[in-house]
Design a protein around this motif. Structure first.
Motif, PDB file in Angstrom:
ATOM      1  N   ASN A  77     -11.958 121.029  47.755  1.00 47.52           N
ATOM      2  CA  ASN A  77     -11.947 119.773  46.986  1.00 47.52           C
ATOM      3  C   ASN A  77     -12.189 118.649  47.982  1.00 47.52           C
ATOM      4  N   PHE A  78     -11.500 118.396  49.160  1.00 48.28           N
ATOM      5  CA  PHE A  78     -11.564 117.528  50.249  1.00 48.28           C
ATOM      6  C   PHE A  78     -13.113 117.509  50.705  1.00 48.28           C
ATOM      7  N   ARG A  79     -13.415 118.749  51.118  1.00 50.51           N
ATOM      8  CA  ARG A  79     -14.785 118.759  51.737  1.00 50.51           C
ATOM      9  C   ARG A  79     -15.708 118.314  50.635  1.00 50.51           C
ATOM     10  N   SER A  80     -15.719 118.415  49.373  1.00 49.38           N
ATOM     11  CA  SER A  80     -16.558 118.136  48.392  1.00 49.38           C
ATOM     12  C   SER A  80     -16.586 116.419  48.393  1.00 49.38           C
ATOM     13  N   LEU A  81     -15.338 116.077  48.526  1.00 45.45           N
ATOM     14  CA  LEU A  81     -15.170 114.575  48.564  1.00 45.45           C
ATOM     15  C   LEU A  81     -16.079 114.002  49.672  1.00 45.45           C
ATOM     16  N   HIS A  82     -15.506 114.397  50.910  1.00 40.95           N
ATOM     17  CA  HIS A  82     -16.445 113.980  51.954  1.00 40.95           C
ATOM     18  C   HIS A  82     -17.618 114.123  52.001  1.00 40.95           C
ATOM     19  N   GLN A  83     -18.339 114.940  51.597  1.00 40.65           N
ATOM     20  CA  GLN A  83     -19.661 115.134  51.366  1.00 40.65           C
ATOM     21  C   GLN A  83     -20.297 114.344  50.452  1.00 40.65           C
ATOM     22  N   LYS A  84     -19.593 113.932  49.051  1.00 41.62           N
ATOM     23  CA  LYS A  84     -19.874 112.929  48.406  1.00 41.62           C
ATOM     24  C   LYS A  84     -20.019 111.558  48.964  1.00 41.62           C
ATOM     25  N   LEU A  85     -19.147 111.212  49.807  1.00 42.36           N
ATOM     26  CA  LEU A  85     -18.753 110.041  50.378  1.00 42.36           C
ATOM     27  C   LEU A  85     -20.182 109.912  51.404  1.00 42.36           C
TER      28      LEU A  85
END
Length: 232
Positions: free
Chosen positions: A121-129
């Protein structure tokens, strides 16, 4: 690689959690701290992007560490995100973590899969940012998507579905998606050694819980085929 600092007063627990992190693609443990003071120093020196922070530390509690990390104006380039990892279950501590800006709160003991989901989830958040333009205002759908990424819990299989079979179906979904493909209920059933009806139930459970998506493949005749992909 996303740099992670593991903070826990128990040496063995810190080792186990470090091993969990190392198993998740794209993450590396850059340091381990066993006290609050060491954690704050490690953040300054190692510049981790994520801290797995215990509550019960010998010199100060984890919430105090979280507040110090957030309050300091001397470390603008060392402001990591934090996931609380603790045996503390009282609501005051949970509220303190939320108000302190923690991304999530995992209660010990937890499985590798539970931590893996949060790291992904954290990795996905950073990718989206990173995909959002830095010089343009965010649209509401962008904000909704980012905040939705933070709070997608791992849903247990509903009554009548076995955890062991769910894990097998999840692995098949993950491996198929990683290979750039999708899977049908029939293909999943063959790989998992279960009936097509049973495989379909597990696949639809993952879709309902937000961890998989389904699309329709239209052929020449008959109903379209439902194809599944892992999204976490």
């Amino acid at each position: 690689m996303i740099k992670v600092l593991v903070v826990d007063d128990d040496f063995m627990v810190a080792k186990v959690h470090s091993g969990y992190v190392a198993r998740v693609e794209g993450f590396e443990v850059v340091g381990v701290a066993h006290t609050g003071a060491d954690a704050i120093r490690a953040v300054d020196e190692l510049r981790p992007e994520l801290v797995l922070l215990d509550i019960y530390l010998h010199d100060m509690d984890g919430l105090s560490v979280l507040r110090q990390l957030r309050a300091s104006t001397e470390r603008p380039s060392a402001d990591p995100d934090v996931i609380m990892i603790t045996a503390a279950r009282d609501l005051d501590t949970v509220r303190g973590a939320i108000r302190g800006g923690a991304l999530h709160y995992l209660i010990k003991p937890f499985s590798y899969e539970a931590l893996r989901d949060q790291l992904e989830n954290f990795r996905s958040l950073h990718q989206k940012l990173s995909e959002l333009p830095g010089d343009a205002p965010a649209a509401q759908q962008d904000v909704d998507q980012l905040f939705g990424t933070r709070s997608r819990p791992t849903a247990p299989p509903p009554k009548g579905l076995a955890i062991e079979t769910a894990e097998i179906v999840e692995r098949i979904l993950r491996e198929t998606t990683a290979a750039g493909d999708d899977v049908s209920a029939t293909e999943c059933a063959d790989a998992a050694g279960v009936s097509r009806v049973s495989a379909r139930k597990y696949l639809e459970h993952f879709v309902t819980s937000g961890r998989a998506e389904v699309r329709l493949r239209y052929g020449g005749t008959g109903r379209p085929e439902r194809r599944y992909r892992w999204t976490r």
